[in-house]
Every structure is written in structure tokens, then in C-alpha cells.
Design a protein around this motif. Structure first.
Motif, PDB file in Angstrom:
ATOM      1  N   SER A   1       2.280   5.576 -14.421  1.00  0.00           N
ATOM      2  CA  SER A   1       2.133   6.138 -13.072  1.00  0.00           C
ATOM      3  C   SER A   1       0.709   5.992 -12.566  1.00  0.00           C
ATOM      4  O   SER A   1       0.477   5.635 -11.390  1.00  0.00           O
TER       5      SER A   1
ATOM      6  N   GLN B   1      -0.323   3.802  -9.312  1.00  0.00           N
ATOM      7  CA  GLN B   1      -1.015   4.387  -8.166  1.00  0.00           C
ATOM      8  C   GLN B   1      -2.227   3.542  -7.792  1.00  0.00           C
ATOM      9  O   GLN B   1      -2.470   3.260  -6.618  1.00  0.00           O
TER      10      GLN B   1
ATOM     11  N   ALA C   1      -0.912   0.263  -6.233  1.00  0.00           N
ATOM     12  CA  ALA C   1      -0.429   0.429  -4.858  1.00  0.00           C
ATOM     13  C   ALA C   1      -1.595   0.491  -3.878  1.00  0.00           C
ATOM     14  O   ALA C   1      -1.546  -0.109  -2.795  1.00  0.00           O
ATOM     15  N   ARG C   2      -2.644   1.210  -4.261  1.00  0.00           N
ATOM     16  CA  ARG C   2      -3.803   1.298  -3.372  1.00  0.00           C
ATOM     17  C   ARG C   2      -4.485  -0.064  -3.234  1.00  0.00           C
ATOM     18  O   ARG C   2      -4.905  -0.444  -2.128  1.00  0.00           O
TER      19      ARG C   2
ATOM     20  N   TRP D   1       1.710   3.398   4.405  1.00  0.00           N
ATOM     21  CA  TRP D   1       1.457   4.329   3.299  1.00  0.00           C
ATOM     22  C   TRP D   1       2.064   5.691   3.623  1.00  0.00           C
ATOM     23  O   TRP D   1       1.854   6.239   4.699  1.00  0.00           O
ATOM     24  N   ARG D   2       2.808   6.263   2.672  1.00  0.00           N
ATOM     25  CA  ARG D   2       3.571   7.485   2.942  1.00  0.00           C
ATOM     26  C   ARG D   2       3.100   8.722   2.192  1.00  0.00           C
ATOM     27  O   ARG D   2       3.542   9.824   2.489  1.00  0.00           O
ATOM     28  N   ASP D   3       2.264   8.560   1.179  1.00  0.00           N
ATOM     29  CA  ASP D   3       1.918   9.694   0.310  1.00  0.00           C
ATOM     30  C   ASP D   3       3.185  10.374  -0.212  1.00  0.00           C
ATOM     31  O   ASP D   3       3.296  11.597  -0.240  1.00  0.00           O
ATOM     32  N   GLU D   4       4.139   9.539  -0.605  1.00  0.00           N
ATOM     33  CA  GLU D   4       5.407  10.018  -1.157  1.00  0.00           C
ATOM     34  C   GLU D   4       5.732   9.161  -2.375  1.00  0.00           C
ATOM     35  O   GLU D   4       5.562   7.934  -2.337  1.00  0.00           O
ATOM     36  N   LEU D   5       6.154   9.806  -3.442  1.00  0.00           N
ATOM     37  CA  LEU D   5       6.362   9.096  -4.695  1.00  0.00           C
ATOM     38  C   LEU D   5       7.837   8.811  -4.930  1.00  0.00           C
ATOM     39  O   LEU D   5       8.686   9.701  -4.798  1.00  0.00           O
TER      40      LEU D   5
ATOM     41  N   GLU E   1       3.816   4.996  -5.270  1.00  0.00           N
ATOM     42  CA  GLU E   1       3.773   5.211  -3.821  1.00  0.00           C
ATOM     43  C   GLU E   1       4.915   4.451  -3.154  1.00  0.00           C
ATOM     44  O   GLU E   1       5.152   3.275  -3.411  1.00  0.00           O
ATOM     45  N   ARG E   2       5.631   5.163  -2.287  1.00  0.00           N
ATOM     46  CA  ARG E   2       6.818   4.603  -1.648  1.00  0.00           C
ATOM     47  C   ARG E   2       6.542   3.276  -0.943  1.00  0.00           C
ATOM     48  O   ARG E   2       7.382   2.360  -0.970  1.00  0.00           O
TER      49      ARG E   2
END
Length: 299
Positions: free
Chosen positions: A93, A97, A100-101, A112-116, A132-133
Motif C-alpha cells: 500500500s 501510494q 500513484a502520486r 485525484w480522489r483521495d479515495e482508496l 488511490e482510486r
């Protein structure tokens, strides 16, 4: 908007469709191509969690030890391990993360959603990691969603109708397209019904007590190529019979319009390719189950 729209089925050019079912099938086919040869089976802990485009694999391999070597499988497809050497949830994870960034900063993913979302081989399997979604489709990960047909089964205005929603033009995915009354991705730690109840309130102002009465009608799997990657999604289908006087009201800004439409208008929208692929499949499922696809419900 409380009045029911009624339009003759038409294609994208505005021509009346003699056979809406054929028009809808053609629209779905044009938007549902999938080329397995251009993908790697994305593996984690020995289980497939995605269909990674080969072009995206090349990008990932330029970013470091993200993918293991290609492995030819007996069925002729090729697999690669995601994050080899990282063998637990937290390590995977954290690496995802950061990945994704990095992908977002390089312009490879947007919205970018700030949702996992869970990285998992199945909805009922333990998650192997979270990500990240916004990066899920770039990686071609298996994702999950809940969609609901909002149904008005005849009232003072006449025959059956469905409420549908138009996605906000600001959405990063399918902006401005028609969707089911309620539709939402399933974040890590949720389940199909909990996701639906939350989205009902946010997208259409449907209170939890009413949303809990939605009837489950199985799952539809979508696998298709997209410009941003792959949509591999299991969509959980629900119907909710709405009170005749109910009018949805969006709460979260993700819906620009709600419209109540009769079956002929729905066929027109779907024939024109103006509804998302997954919402079209969910809508057709409801119309077929309820016997609303026959000649009596066509213009």
C-alpha cells in the motif's frame, strides 16, 4: 424535473431507430473493445488483480522495481508481478501510494480522489493492498461499483418510468453522460449495499431508510479498453421502486441534472450512445427483467 420525457428512439445523428435494440447493441460494441494481447495479467501474491496495458507496463518499468519480469502462461497470455518483494498489505500500500502520486505528477493519471480502492482478485477476498482510486484504471485493476435503477412503476402520468442522472461536466470520467439514478465506486472497506446507501443520499437525496429497500439483482462484469487504461469492473445491480411524487436532489455536486424518462425516451438515449456503458447494461437488465423491452414500450 417532475415531468416524464418521451422521445422516439433515435441514433446519434438524430435519425429515428427502427430497431432500438440493434442500435444499443452497436453502441455498446463500439465502446466495449478489449485486446488481451496488448495487456499483461497483473498479479499480486500469485493472484490476478488487473489487466495492465503493455504501454503502461513500460512506463512503470521506467520508474523502478514496480513490476517483475514477464512470465508466459499456458493460455498464451503474459503475466507480471506487481511490486515483487513486497509481501504484506502495508508495504504494498505504501509503495502504491507513492507510485500513484508519481503517476499523477507525470500526467499519467488524472482526477485525484483521495479515495482508496482495494487491490484484490475478488470482492469477497481479502485486499492485498489499497491504491488511490485515480490510478486504478491506469493499472487495469479489478474494481467494484453499485448502480441503482430508480423506478416509477406507473402513476397518474401513465406507464412505467425511470429516473436517470446526468454526470457533472467536471467529472474526470464520462463527463456529461447519462447514468443510472445512483452509481458509485466501492471504496476499500465498504460493500455493495453500504456503497449504494451512501451514494443514494449524496447523489439523489434518497434517505437511508428508503435506500435500504433497494432490491439486489446480481452483478454485471465490464471489461473494456479505455484511453486511460482498462475498466475491469464488477457492477452490483439494484432496483428501487420510488414513490410517484419523489424528485431526486443532488447533494454532492457530481450530478448536473436528474430526469424522469419513459421507456421510449430511455431507448433513445441509449441508442444514441449518450449513456455510459455500465449504466446502459444496468438499465437494459432492469427493462428486460420487468418485461419493458417489448413492442408495447417502444415508440
Amino acid at each position: 424535473m417532475a415531468e416524464t420525457s418521451s422521445l422516439p428512439p433515435a441514433d446519434a445523428a438524430g435519425n429515428f431507430a427502427a430497431d432500438p435494440a440493434a442500435q444499443i447493441a452497436a453502441s455498446l460494441a463500439a465502446r466495449s473493445g478489449f485486446d488481451a494481447a496488448a495487456k499483461l495479467r497483473l498479479m499480486a501474491a500469485g493472484q490476478q488483480v488487473g489487466w495492465l496495458p503493455r504501454a503502461h507496463a513500460a512506463i512503470l518499468r521506467g520508474m523502478g522495481a514496480i513490476l517483475g519480469p514477464d512470465e508466459r502462461l499456458a493460455d498464451g497470455t503474459t503475466a507480471a508481478e506487481l511490486l515483487p518483494g513486497r509481501n504484506d498489505f502495508d508495504a504494498r500500500s505504501a509503495a502504491l501510494q507513492a507510485l500513484a502520486r508519481q503517476l499523477a505528477d507525470a500526467g499519467h493519471v488524472r482526477g485525484w480522489r483521495d479515495e482508496l480502492f482495494a487491490v484484490t482478485p475478488a470482492q469477497d477476498a481479502p485486499a492485498l493492498a489499497v491504491v488511490e482510486r485515480a490510478a486504478a484504471r491506469f493499472l487495469g485493476l479489478l474494481t467494484f461499483a453499485s448502480h441503482m435503477n430508480g423506478i416509477v412503476d406507473g402513476d397518474v402520468d401513465g406507464g412505467p418510468a425511470l429516473w436517470i442522472s446526468r454526470r457533472s461536466p467536471a467529472k474526470s470520467v464520462d463527463p456529461g453522460m447519462w447514468d443510472n439514478l445512483v452509481a458509485g465506486g466501492m471504496p476499500h472497506g465498504s460493500d455493495p449495499l453500504a456503497t449504494l446507501v451512501r451514494e443514494c443520499e449524496e447523489e439523489s437525496g434518497i434517505p437511508p431508510a428508503l435506500a435500504q429497500g433497494a432490491q439486489a439483482h446480481g452483478m454485471i462484469e465490464v471489461l473494456r479498453d479505455l484511453p486511460e487504461g482498462v475498466q475491469w469492473e464488477q457492477v452490483y445491480v439494484y432496483d428501487l421502486l420510488l414513490p410517484p411524487g419523489f424528485t431526486p436532489r443532488n447533494q454532492d455536486g457530481e450530478v448536473s441534472e436528474h430526469r424522469r424518462v419513459d421507456v421510449a425516451a430511455l431507448l433513445a438515449i441509449m441508442s444514441a450512445g449518450a449513456m455510459t456503458v455500465d449504466a446502459t447494461l444496468v438499465t437494459l437488465d432492469a427493462l428486460g427483467r420487468r418485461g419493458w423491452l417489448g413492442p408495447d414500450h417502444r415508440a
